[in-house]
Scaffold this active site. Structure first.
Site, short mmCIF file in Angstrom:
data_model
loop_
_atom_site.label_atom_id
_atom_site.label_comp_id
_atom_site.label_asym_id
_atom_site.label_seq_id
_atom_site.Cartn_x
_atom_site.Cartn_y
_atom_site.Cartn_z
CB SER A 66 -0.65 -0.11 1.42
OG SER A 66 -2.25 -0.55 1.05
CB SER A 69 -11.53 0.09 0.80
OG SER A 69 -12.07 -0.35 -0.01
CB THR A 111 2.11 0.75 6.63
OG1 THR A 111 0.10 1.05 6.32
CG2 THR A 111 2.09 1.27 8.27
C1 LIG Z 1 -2.64 -2.53 5.37
C2 LIG Z 1 -1.68 -1.91 4.51
N1 LIG Z 1 -2.73 -2.56 3.45
C3 LIG Z 1 -2.30 -3.16 1.80
O1 LIG Z 1 -0.56 -2.50 1.67
C4 LIG Z 1 -2.97 -3.83 0.77
C5 LIG Z 1 -2.77 -3.46 -0.30
N2 LIG Z 1 -2.65 -5.04 1.24
C6 LIG Z 1 -4.35 -5.34 1.98
O2 LIG Z 1 -4.92 -5.21 1.74
C7 LIG Z 1 -3.86 -6.74 2.49
C8 LIG Z 1 -4.43 -8.26 1.67
C9 LIG Z 1 -4.30 -9.14 2.22
C10 LIG Z 1 -2.08 -10.07 3.10
C11 LIG Z 1 -2.49 -11.38 3.28
N3 LIG Z 1 -3.49 -11.09 4.08
C12 LIG Z 1 -4.11 -12.41 4.66
O3 LIG Z 1 -4.44 -12.90 3.70
C13 LIG Z 1 -5.18 -12.62 6.39
N4 LIG Z 1 -5.74 -13.87 5.72
C14 LIG Z 1 -1.05 -10.95 4.27
O4 LIG Z 1 -0.65 -10.58 5.39
O5 LIG Z 1 0.39 -11.03 2.86
C15 LIG Z 1 -1.26 -1.13 4.83
O6 LIG Z 1 -2.68 -0.32 3.53
O7 LIG Z 1 -0.85 -0.44 5.08
#
Ligand SMILES: C[C@@H](NC(=O)[C@@H](C)NC(=O)CCCC[C@H](NC(=O)C[NH3+])C(=O)[O-])C(=O)O
Length: 351
Positions: free
Chosen positions: A62, A160, A301
């Site tokens: 992200s 989201s 992050t």
């Molecule tokens: C939180 C972070 N968001 C991001 O970086 C976005 C791109 N990533 C996600 O939404 C996590 C997707 C699942 C990851 C997976 N988790 C699972 O599969 C859980 N069942 C993993 O941990 O690799 C932010 O904005 O800081």
């Protein structure tokens, strides 16, 4: 403002803790003017026991959202998009609510459901099902709009991925130019981010990189090497590849006005608290954290299969830090890695 000297000993012990908690390796790079500190622990590749080093490239997850936000804000500064207009003005297929504005998307206030909640409910099966898939923006948006909005547009902050997938589609719709070109011409090139790239849907990482290792939901099972994937489920919300020195330069350049006119930077850095204690807040594609020593740092992050990233800078960009641990689906490691922020920007607080 003179910051205390970074506590590199604590950075190292934080990394060792993260490794003890399941990360194969970790790296932290701190840049302050011409001074840089590089701390590494463990392995970049557990197959041949290659040691981690701080120059290795990785998937930033992200943190990509800040790159996308910069492109959007430059278009706003060029008068090509109105942040407070309905996003539907700029989309070929309408979102379910005309009240969703471009600014709602940038600040995670649209209410649009995050399709990754379903996609990755079961971590490894979910990952294996999409790791070689190529989605269109519309495929992902349709997954989101199959669910009701979480909240009325503007009524609440709710993180989201869908928001930044819509922004990728919106930017391409307005300009007729792919996101990869915008990233390169507007950010990577001018800042000489030579280790930063957007190669979606290529699954491999070129040059020197850290392999990523995804922890299974059944934590007694071995880690899964998740290095190769399209990240097509993320795209403009999560598919940028970079390294620590480039991310440090990106965030310090951003906050010191090298990418946006003052008014647009100010809007991006105007923060709304997202935690009860006010220590964490969100602006437009940008996070802020108020640390125990009173210093507020700005950045983002990232979580993508096999990679946890923290990339933050001071308000004036004088000191920047990027930390990576090459595992994910391990909240303990993610929290531990976050402690490199305090060590970097608050210095040795043990005395
Ligand atoms: C939180 C972070 N968001 C991001 O970086 C976005 C791109 N990533 C996600 O939404 C996590 C997707 C699942 C990851 C997976 N988790 C699972 O599969 C859980 N069942 C993993 O941990 O690799 C932010 O904005 O800081």
């Amino acid at each position: 403002t003179s910051l205390p000297t970074p506590d590199t000993a604590t950075v190292r012990s934080v990394q060792k803790t993260a490794v003890a908690q399941g990360a194969p390796g970790a790296l932290t790079r701190i840049d302050e003017g011409t001074t840089s500190y590089r701390i590494v622990t463990g392995e970049a590749d557990t197959g041949n026991h290659t040691k981690m080093d701080s120059g290795r490239r990785f998937r930033v997850g992200s943190v990509s959202k800040t790159f996308t936000a910069v492109v959007l804000m430059q278009l706003a500064a060029e008068g090509r998009v109105d942040l407070d207009a309905p996003a539907n003005n700029y989309l070929s297929k309408s979102l379910p609510d005309d009240r969703i504005t471009v600014r709602h998307l940038l600040s995670h206030r649209s209410g649009l459901y995050d399709y990754t909640n379903d996609m990755f409910y079961y971590t490894v099966p979910g990952f294996e099902a999409v790791r070689n898939k190529v989605f269109t923006y519309q495929d992902l948006i349709d997954l989101s709009t199959a669910r009701p909005l979480n909240n009325a547009p503007g009524a609440a902050y709710r993180y989201s991925n869908t928001n930044f997938v819509v922004l990728g589609q919106l930017i391409e719709n307005i300009t007729g130019t792919p996101m990869a070109t915008h990233y390169q011409q507007r950010i990577f090139g001018p800042l000489r981010l030579r280790s930063t790239a957007y190669v979606h849907p290529q699954t491999t990482i070129s040059g020197s990189f850290a392999r990523g290792y995804l922890r299974q939901d059944d934590t007694t099972l071995p880690l899964v090497d998740s290095t190769e994937q399209t990240v097509s489920w993320g795209q403009s919300a999560g598919a940028v590849i970079s390294n620590a020195v480039d991310l440090n330069r990106f965030f310090s350049s951003l906050v010191s006005g090298k990418l946006l006119p003052a008014e647009h930077l100010k809007q991006m850095m105007t923060m709304v608290p997202v935690t009860a204690d006010g220590s964490q807040s969100y602006g437009l594609g940008l996070r802020a954290r108020k640390l125990s020593c009173g210093t507020t740092v700005y950045g983002h992050t990232g979580t993508v299969q096999g990679y946890y990233t923290y990339a933050f800078t001071t308000a004036d960009g004088t000191r920047s830090m990027t930390s990576l641990a090459n595992t994910s689906n391990n909240g303990t490691v993610n929290t531990t890695l976050g402690a490199t922020l305090e060590a970097t920007f608050c210095g040795d607080t043990s005395t």
